[in-house]
Design a protein around this motif. Structure first.
Motif, PDB file in Angstrom:
ATOM      1  N   ILE A 183       0.803  -1.220   0.000  1.00 21.19           N
ATOM      2  CA  ILE A 183       0.000   0.000   0.000  1.00 21.19           C
ATOM      3  C   ILE A 183       0.841   1.279   0.000  1.00 21.19           C
ATOM      4  O   ILE A 183       0.548   2.209  -0.759  1.00 21.19           O
ATOM      5  N   VAL A 184       1.918   1.333   0.806  1.00 20.39           N
ATOM      6  CA  VAL A 184       2.682   2.582   0.902  1.00 20.39           C
ATOM      7  C   VAL A 184       3.452   2.861  -0.391  1.00 20.39           C
ATOM      8  O   VAL A 184       3.367   3.969  -0.949  1.00 20.39           O
ATOM      9  N   THR A 185       4.190   1.861  -0.891  1.00 19.45           N
ATOM     10  CA  THR A 185       4.969   2.065  -2.114  1.00 19.45           C
ATOM     11  C   THR A 185       4.100   2.424  -3.321  1.00 19.45           C
ATOM     12  O   THR A 185       4.401   3.390  -4.033  1.00 19.45           O
ATOM     13  N   PRO A 186       2.992   1.699  -3.585  1.00 21.51           N
ATOM     14  CA  PRO A 186       2.131   2.102  -4.705  1.00 21.51           C
ATOM     15  C   PRO A 186       1.530   3.494  -4.531  1.00 21.51           C
ATOM     16  O   PRO A 186       1.248   4.181  -5.517  1.00 21.51           O
ATOM     17  N   MET A 187       1.339   3.920  -3.268  1.00 18.46           N
ATOM     18  CA  MET A 187       0.780   5.247  -3.033  1.00 18.46           C
ATOM     19  C   MET A 187       1.798   6.349  -3.321  1.00 18.46           C
ATOM     20  O   MET A 187       1.469   7.379  -3.918  1.00 18.46           O
ATOM     21  N   VAL A 188       3.054   6.136  -2.887  1.00 18.13           N
ATOM     22  CA  VAL A 188       4.051   7.201  -3.029  1.00 18.13           C
ATOM     23  C   VAL A 188       4.667   7.264  -4.422  1.00 18.13           C
ATOM     24  O   VAL A 188       5.224   8.309  -4.803  1.00 18.13           O
ATOM     25  N   ASN A 189       4.587   6.165  -5.200  1.00 19.27           N
ATOM     26  CA  ASN A 189       5.192   6.162  -6.536  1.00 19.27           C
ATOM     27  C   ASN A 189       4.771   7.348  -7.397  1.00 19.27           C
ATOM     28  O   ASN A 189       5.624   8.040  -7.975  1.00 19.27           O
ATOM     29  N   PRO A 190       3.450   7.640  -7.535  1.00 18.94           N
ATOM     30  CA  PRO A 190       3.053   8.787  -8.378  1.00 18.94           C
ATOM     31  C   PRO A 190       3.620  10.107  -7.879  1.00 18.94           C
ATOM     32  O   PRO A 190       4.006  10.966  -8.680  1.00 18.94           O
ATOM     33  N   PHE A 191       3.697  10.271  -6.554  1.00 21.78           N
ATOM     34  CA  PHE A 191       4.203  11.520  -5.994  1.00 21.78           C
ATOM     35  C   PHE A 191       5.712  11.639  -6.205  1.00 21.78           C
ATOM     36  O   PHE A 191       6.230  12.722  -6.463  1.00 21.78           O
ATOM     37  N   ILE A 192       6.426  10.528  -6.088  1.00 22.14           N
ATOM     38  CA  ILE A 192       7.870  10.540  -6.332  1.00 22.14           C
ATOM     39  C   ILE A 192       8.160  10.956  -7.766  1.00 22.14           C
ATOM     40  O   ILE A 192       9.071  11.744  -8.031  1.00 22.14           O
ATOM     41  N   TYR A 193       7.357  10.443  -8.707  1.00 18.98           N
ATOM     42  CA  TYR A 193       7.602  10.736 -10.126  1.00 18.98           C
ATOM     43  C   TYR A 193       7.122  12.120 -10.540  1.00 18.98           C
ATOM     44  O   TYR A 193       7.607  12.673 -11.530  1.00 18.98           O
ATOM     45  N   THR A 194       6.164  12.688  -9.810  1.00 18.92           N
ATOM     46  CA  THR A 194       5.580  13.962 -10.266  1.00 18.92           C
ATOM     47  C   THR A 194       6.107  15.186  -9.540  1.00 18.92           C
ATOM     48  O   THR A 194       6.128  16.277 -10.112  1.00 18.92           O
ATOM     49  N   LEU A 195       6.543  15.048  -8.285  1.00 19.30           N
ATOM     50  CA  LEU A 195       6.908  16.232  -7.504  1.00 19.30           C
ATOM     51  C   LEU A 195       8.032  17.036  -8.151  1.00 19.30           C
ATOM     52  O   LEU A 195       8.031  18.259  -8.115  1.00 19.30           O
ATOM     53  N   ARG A 196       9.001  16.342  -8.756  1.00 25.82           N
ATOM     54  CA  ARG A 196      10.142  17.036  -9.368  1.00 25.82           C
ATOM     55  C   ARG A 196      10.128  16.922 -10.890  1.00 25.82           C
ATOM     56  O   ARG A 196      11.125  17.174 -11.545  1.00 25.82           O
ATOM     57  N   ASN A 197       8.971  16.562 -11.438  1.00 27.71           N
ATOM     58  CA  ASN A 197       8.871  16.354 -12.879  1.00 27.71           C
ATOM     59  C   ASN A 197       8.035  17.470 -13.504  1.00 27.71           C
ATOM     60  O   ASN A 197       6.811  17.507 -13.344  1.00 27.71           O
ATOM     61  N   LYS A 198       8.701  18.375 -14.203  1.00 32.17           N
ATOM     62  CA  LYS A 198       7.999  19.522 -14.787  1.00 32.17           C
ATOM     63  C   LYS A 198       7.041  19.106 -15.894  1.00 32.17           C
ATOM     64  O   LYS A 198       6.022  19.764 -16.126  1.00 32.17           O
ATOM     65  N   ASP A 199       7.357  18.022 -16.624  1.00 31.18           N
ATOM     66  CA  ASP A 199       6.474  17.562 -17.695  1.00 31.18           C
ATOM     67  C   ASP A 199       5.111  17.146 -17.146  1.00 31.18           C
ATOM     68  O   ASP A 199       4.065  17.518 -17.685  1.00 31.18           O
ATOM     69  N   VAL A 200       5.129  16.380 -16.052  1.00 30.90           N
ATOM     70  CA  VAL A 200       3.878  15.890 -15.472  1.00 30.90           C
ATOM     71  C   VAL A 200       3.114  17.022 -14.799  1.00 30.90           C
ATOM     72  O   VAL A 200       1.899  17.150 -14.976  1.00 30.90           O
ATOM     73  N   THR A 201       3.812  17.857 -14.033  1.00 32.24           N
ATOM     74  CA  THR A 201       3.123  18.974 -13.367  1.00 32.24           C
ATOM     75  C   THR A 201       2.560  19.942 -14.398  1.00 32.24           C
ATOM     76  O   THR A 201       1.467  20.485 -14.213  1.00 32.24           O
ATOM     77  N   GLY A 202       3.296  20.136 -15.493  1.00 30.39           N
ATOM     78  CA  GLY A 202       2.788  21.002 -16.566  1.00 30.39           C
ATOM     79  C   GLY A 202       1.545  20.426 -17.215  1.00 30.39           C
ATOM     80  O   GLY A 202       0.577  21.141 -17.483  1.00 30.39           O
ATOM     81  N   ALA A 203       1.567  19.118 -17.476  1.00 31.25           N
ATOM     82  CA  ALA A 203       0.398  18.462 -18.068  1.00 31.25           C
ATOM     83  C   ALA A 203      -0.795  18.511 -17.128  1.00 31.25           C
ATOM     84  O   ALA A 203      -1.945  18.676 -17.559  1.00 31.25           O
ATOM     85  N   MET A 204      -0.528  18.396 -15.828  1.00 33.08           N
ATOM     86  CA  MET A 204      -1.601  18.458 -14.837  1.00 33.08           C
ATOM     87  C   MET A 204      -2.238  19.849 -14.809  1.00 33.08           C
ATOM     88  O   MET A 204      -3.459  19.991 -14.738  1.00 33.08           O
ATOM     89  N   LYS A 205      -1.403  20.886 -14.877  1.00 29.06           N
ATOM     90  CA  LYS A 205      -1.912  22.257 -14.888  1.00 29.06           C
ATOM     91  C   LYS A 205      -2.759  22.515 -16.139  1.00 29.06           C
ATOM     92  O   LYS A 205      -3.808  23.157 -16.076  1.00 29.06           O
ATOM     93  N   LYS A 206      -2.285  22.004 -17.286  1.00 26.95           N
ATOM     94  CA  LYS A 206      -3.052  22.160 -18.531  1.00 26.95           C
ATOM     95  C   LYS A 206      -4.414  21.495 -18.419  1.00 26.95           C
ATOM     96  O   LYS A 206      -5.436  22.054 -18.828  1.00 26.95           O
ATOM     97  N   ALA A 207      -4.439  20.286 -17.861  1.00 24.60           N
ATOM     98  CA  ALA A 207      -5.691  19.550 -17.728  1.00 24.60           C
ATOM     99  C   ALA A 207      -6.651  20.274 -16.797  1.00 24.60           C
ATOM    100  O   ALA A 207      -7.854  20.367 -17.071  1.00 24.60           O
ATOM    101  N   LEU A 208      -6.109  20.837 -15.697  1.00 27.38           N
ATOM    102  CA  LEU A 208      -6.952  21.563 -14.739  1.00 27.38           C
ATOM    103  C   LEU A 208      -7.495  22.855 -15.353  1.00 27.38           C
ATOM    104  O   LEU A 208      -8.667  23.188 -15.174  1.00 27.38           O
ATOM    105  N   CYS A 209      -6.613  23.554 -16.095  1.00 29.92           N
ATOM    106  CA  CYS A 209      -7.046  24.803 -16.749  1.00 29.92           C
ATOM    107  C   CYS A 209      -8.089  24.524 -17.819  1.00 29.92           C
ATOM    108  O   CYS A 209      -9.063  25.273 -17.971  1.00 29.92           O
TER     109      CYS A 209
END
Length: 311
Positions: free
Chosen positions: A279-305
Motif C-alpha cells: 500500500i505505501v509504495t504504490p501510493m508514493v510512486n506517483p508523488f515521487i515521479y511527479t513532484l520534481r517532474n515539470k512535464d507531469v506537473t505542466g500536463a496536470m496544470k493544462k488539464a486543470l485549466c
C-alpha cells in the motif's frame, strides 16, 4: 489436497491484526486514506500519459504500465484487508486464496522486471540521446512491457501451484493479512525445504533486473557528469533519481520478506513490511515521479485549466 490433508475445509482464516483490536481501528482509517490516494495518484498518471501528447514517450508508457500495475496490486489485497479490519469474519475461500496469491505474486514479479526495463529506458535516454528514438522504438517498448507481464505471471503460476500442493493437514489459520507464500508455508505439516529453495532460486532470478539497474545507473552517472549544462544535469538526476527511489523502496522490502531464512522470519515484522510494499509504495510512486517532474506537473496544470475553462 487429498482428504487426509483437509480438503473438506472450505477456506482459510486470515488472522491479520486481530490480536490488536485498537490497532485495527487506526489501520482502517489510515489504509483507507492511503488506498484512495493510491487510486487517485496512479489514475492521474495513466490519464495524463494518455491525454497529453508531450507525455506519449517511452518513459511515460512504462510509467503508466507501472501505475496500472500498482493499482491492480493494491486492489488485490487492500479492499479485503479493509473489510477484515472492521468485520468479525476474517475468512477467505480456498479459491479466493489461490487467486489472491496468483494475482498479487504475479503483479509483484512483473514490477521487479518492469523496473529493470525502466532503468534501461533511462540509460538509453541519458547515455544514447541521439539514438534514443531508434533504440526505444514503440514496438520494442510494447514487447518489453508484454514480456514483463508474461514472465511475472509465469513465475507466479509456478509458485502458486507449488505452494498449494504442500499438505496442510487441516491447518487453515494464516498469520497474515493476505495469502502470501512465506506464511502459507508455515502451515505445512511436512518439510518445506524444497519449496523454500525453489522460492529462493526464483527470487534470485528476479533480482537479475537489479544487475541491469546497477549497470544502467553506473553508466548514467558517468554520462551525467559529462553534461556541461547544470540544468541538464539536474533534469537527468531528477528523472533517474525518482526511478532509483522507487526501485530502492520496492526491492528493499521485497528482499526482506523473501530472502531471509524461514527460521528468522518474524510474522509481526513481515505483516508491517508487507503493508509497506502493498500500500505505501504504490501510493508514493506517483508523488515521487511527479513532484520534481515539470512535464507531469505542466500536463496536470493544462488539464486543470482546460477543465476550468470548459465551465
Amino acid at each position: 489436497m487429498d482428504p487426509k490433508n483437509g480438503s473438506s475445509f472450505t477456506g482459510f482464516i486470515l488472522l491479520g491484526f486481530s490480536d490488536r483490536p485498537q490497532l485495527e481501528r487506526v489501520l482502517f482509517v489510515v489504509l483507507l486514506i492511503f488506498y484512495l490516494l493510491t487510486l487517485l495518484g496512479n489514475t492521474t498518471i495513466i490519464a495524463l500519459s494518455r491525454l497529453d501528447p508531450h507525455l506519449q514517450t517511452p518513459m511515460y508508457f512504462f510509467l503508466s504500465n507501472l501505475s496500472f500495475l500498482d493499482l491492480c496490486y493494491t486492489t488485490s489485497t487492500v479492499p479485503q484487508l479493509l473489510v477484515h479490519l472492521r468485520a468479525a469474519d476474517k475468512s477467505i475461500s480456498f479459491g479466493g486464496c489461490v487467486a489472491q496469491m496468483f494475482v498479487s505474486l504475479g503483479l509483484a514479479s512483473t514490477e521487479c522486471i518492469l523496473l529493470g526495463v525502466m532503468a534501461f529506458d533511462r540509460y538509453a535516454a541519458v547515455c544514447r540521446p541521439l539514438h534514443y528514438t531508434v533504440i526505444m522504438h514503440p514496438r520494442l517498448c510494447t514487447l518489453m512491457a508484454s514480456a514483463s507481464w508474461f514472465l511475472g505471471f509465469a513465475n507466479s503460476s509456478l509458485h502458486t501451484v507449488l505452494t498449494f500442493l504442500v499438505p496442510l493437514c487441516g491447518r487453515n489459520k494464516i498469520d497474515h493479512f493476505f495469502c502470501e507464500v512465506p506464511p502459507l508455508l508455515k502451515l505445512a505439516c511436512v518439510d518445506t525445504t524444497v519449496n523454500e529453495s525453489e522460492l529462493f532460486v526464483s527470487v534470485i532470478i528476479l533480482l537479475i533486473p537489479v544487475a541491469l539497474i546497477t549497470f544502467s545507473y553506473g553508466q548514467i552517472i558517468k554520462a551525467v557528469f559529462r553534461i556541461k549544462s547544470a540544468s541538464g544535469q539536474r533534469k537527468a538526476f531528477g528523472t533517474c533519481g525518482s526511478h532509483f527511489t522507487v526501485v530502492s523502496l520496492f526491492y528493499g522490502t521485497g528482499i526482506y520478506i523473501y530472502l531471509q531464512p524461514s527460521n528468522n522470519y518474524s510474522q509481526d515484522q513481515g505483516k508491517f513490511v508487507s503493508l509497506f510494499y502493498t500500500i505505501v509504495t504504490p501510493m508514493v510512486n506517483p508523488f515521487i515521479y511527479t513532484l520534481r517532474n515539470k512535464d507531469v506537473t505542466g500536463a496536470m496544470k493544462k488539464a486543470l485549466c482546460r477543465g476550468y475553462d470548459s465551465r
